[in-house]
Write an enzyme that holds these catalytic residues in place. Structure first.
Site, short mmCIF file in Angstrom:
data_model
loop_
_atom_site.label_atom_id
_atom_site.label_comp_id
_atom_site.label_asym_id
_atom_site.label_seq_id
_atom_site.Cartn_x
_atom_site.Cartn_y
_atom_site.Cartn_z
N ASP A 42 0.93 -1.23 0.11
CA ASP A 42 0.01 0.11 0.09
C ASP A 42 0.99 1.33 0.19
O ASP A 42 2.04 1.22 0.22
CB ASP A 42 -0.88 0.01 1.16
CG ASP A 42 -2.05 -1.07 1.29
OD1 ASP A 42 -2.28 -1.62 0.16
OD2 ASP A 42 -2.55 -1.03 2.39
N LYS A 64 -4.37 2.80 -2.67
CA LYS A 64 -5.26 3.29 -1.68
C LYS A 64 -4.96 4.77 -0.77
O LYS A 64 -4.77 4.52 0.28
CB LYS A 64 -5.02 2.23 -0.39
CG LYS A 64 -6.16 1.01 -0.87
CD LYS A 64 -7.22 0.86 0.18
CE LYS A 64 -7.99 -0.04 0.11
NZ LYS A 64 -7.33 -1.41 0.57
N MET A 177 -8.02 8.28 9.96
CA MET A 177 -8.70 8.90 8.56
C MET A 177 -9.60 10.04 9.09
O MET A 177 -10.60 10.20 8.32
CB MET A 177 -9.32 7.84 8.08
CG MET A 177 -8.46 6.75 7.53
SD MET A 177 -9.36 5.15 7.01
CE MET A 177 -9.60 4.36 8.61
N1 SAH Z 1 -3.41 -0.41 9.33
C1 SAH Z 1 -3.00 1.01 9.59
C2 SAH Z 1 -4.10 2.22 9.61
C3 SAH Z 1 -4.58 2.16 8.09
S1 SAH Z 1 -6.17 3.60 7.91
C4 SAH Z 1 -2.47 1.05 10.98
O1 SAH Z 1 -2.64 0.27 11.94
O2 SAH Z 1 -1.91 2.09 11.46
C5 SAH Z 1 -4.83 4.67 7.36
C6 SAH Z 1 -5.00 5.83 8.38
O3 SAH Z 1 -4.19 5.47 9.31
C7 SAH Z 1 -4.35 7.37 7.95
O4 SAH Z 1 -5.48 8.10 7.40
C8 SAH Z 1 -3.90 7.87 9.38
O5 SAH Z 1 -5.01 8.25 10.15
C9 SAH Z 1 -3.15 6.84 9.85
N2 SAH Z 1 -1.95 6.81 9.78
C10 SAH Z 1 -1.31 5.70 9.02
N3 SAH Z 1 0.15 6.10 9.11
C11 SAH Z 1 0.29 7.17 9.58
C12 SAH Z 1 1.46 7.84 10.18
N4 SAH Z 1 2.54 7.63 9.90
N5 SAH Z 1 0.96 9.07 10.72
C13 SAH Z 1 -0.07 9.53 11.17
N6 SAH Z 1 -1.16 8.72 11.00
C14 SAH Z 1 -1.14 7.63 10.25
#
Ligand code: SAH
Length: 254
Positions: A42, A64, A177
């Site tokens: 992704d 995505k 998100m």
């Molecule tokens: N599976 C992922 C989440 C996927 S949904 C997890 O466990 O982290 C995607 C959302 O995750 C983004 O919109 C944001 O809100 C958050 N996110 C993912 N990586 C991030 C990062 N490095 N810093 C801040 N928010 C992050």
């Protein structure tokens, strides 16, 4: 598995890549990535992590970004089955943890239905990664006895969440998100009883060299996001624990 083991052919590993810093990979994830025949990844998987893959490994970008799905979910599900049927060892790499807002479950259901063997490797989710690197614990005896992870992704323009529960005091609420819905989130939290002075933070690009933490209150959150033009990926964190950032920040250069 040991370092030199060959991965089983025809199998899929659903692997959490963590929030950004490649050093936050699990040892298991790093070994699998280094040995896989094919990687389906992704946009939240950082380059440093893809660099660990074999030079000859097949790399497939599944995309995505919000509302810009490069491959529709069903095609990703089918692709994993097809690659495994070709006899490849396949790593499905997801940002953070695959079982937290990662649709990991949906992909596994297709694999299970097709009889494709699989394993799951957890990863550090954005909430715990950002909290650690931004210097605020998600729970704290003086501030929060519970923490809730919730999606702020809007379907049909409304955020259909249990606002009375989310606005209860004594907890930390982390919105994944949620950047585009920050105004609505703050409005609902205040309408359901939280003070407009409740501390709130936005952490963007958490755990990467470009990490940035924005401190605000529920009352000023939307305005602060608009004026700083902060971009996803970002988390919104609501609760008094974010005040500890001022004292405990060890990572960000100010
Ligand atoms: N599976 C992922 C989440 C996927 S949904 C997890 O466990 O982290 C995607 C959302 O995750 C983004 O919109 C944001 O809100 C958050 N996110 C993912 N990586 C991030 C990062 N490095 N810093 C801040 N928010 C992050």
């Amino acid at each position: 598995m040991t370092k030199d083991d060959k991965l089983e052919a025809g199998k899929v590993w659903l692997v959490g890549a963590g929030p950004g810093d490649p050093d936050l990979l699990t040892i298991k994830a790093a070994r699998l990535i280094a040995h896989a025949d094919a990687l389906v990844f992704d946009h939240l998987v950082s380059e440093g992590i893809m660099d660990l893959a074999r030079p000859d490994a097949r790399r497939i970008y599944a995309g995505k970004e919000a509302s810009n799905h490069t491959l529709p979910q069903q095609s990703i599900n089918n692709l994993l089955v097809d690659l495994a049927r070709e006899g490849l060892s396949v790593i499905r790499l997801k940002g953070g943890d695959p079982f937290i807002f990662g649709r990991g479950g949906e992909e596994l259901e297709t694999l299970a239905a097709s009889g494709t063997p699989f394993e799951v490797v957890p990863g550090i989710t954005a909430a715990t990664g950002c909290a650690a690197y931004s210097g605020f614990p998600l729970t704290h005896r003086d501030h929060a006895q519970a923490v809730t992870f919730v999606t702020g992704h809007l379907k049909d323009g409304t955020v259909n969440l249990d606002w009375p529960a989310l606005a209860r005091p004594g907890q930390t609420v982390v919105f994944y998100m949620g950047l585009g819905a920050a105004g609505e989130i703050a409005h609902q939290m205040i309408n359901h009883g939280l003070s407009s002075l409740t501390p709130a933070a936005v952490v963007c690009n958490g755990t990467s060299p470009t990490q940035r933490t924005l401190l605000a209150t529920l009352g000023t959150l939307a305005e602060r996001i608009a004026e700083t033009r902060i971009k996803p990926p970002a988390l919104i964190v609501v609760g008094s624990v974010v005040n500890l950032h001022a004292k405990l920040n060890w990572f960000e250069q100010k």
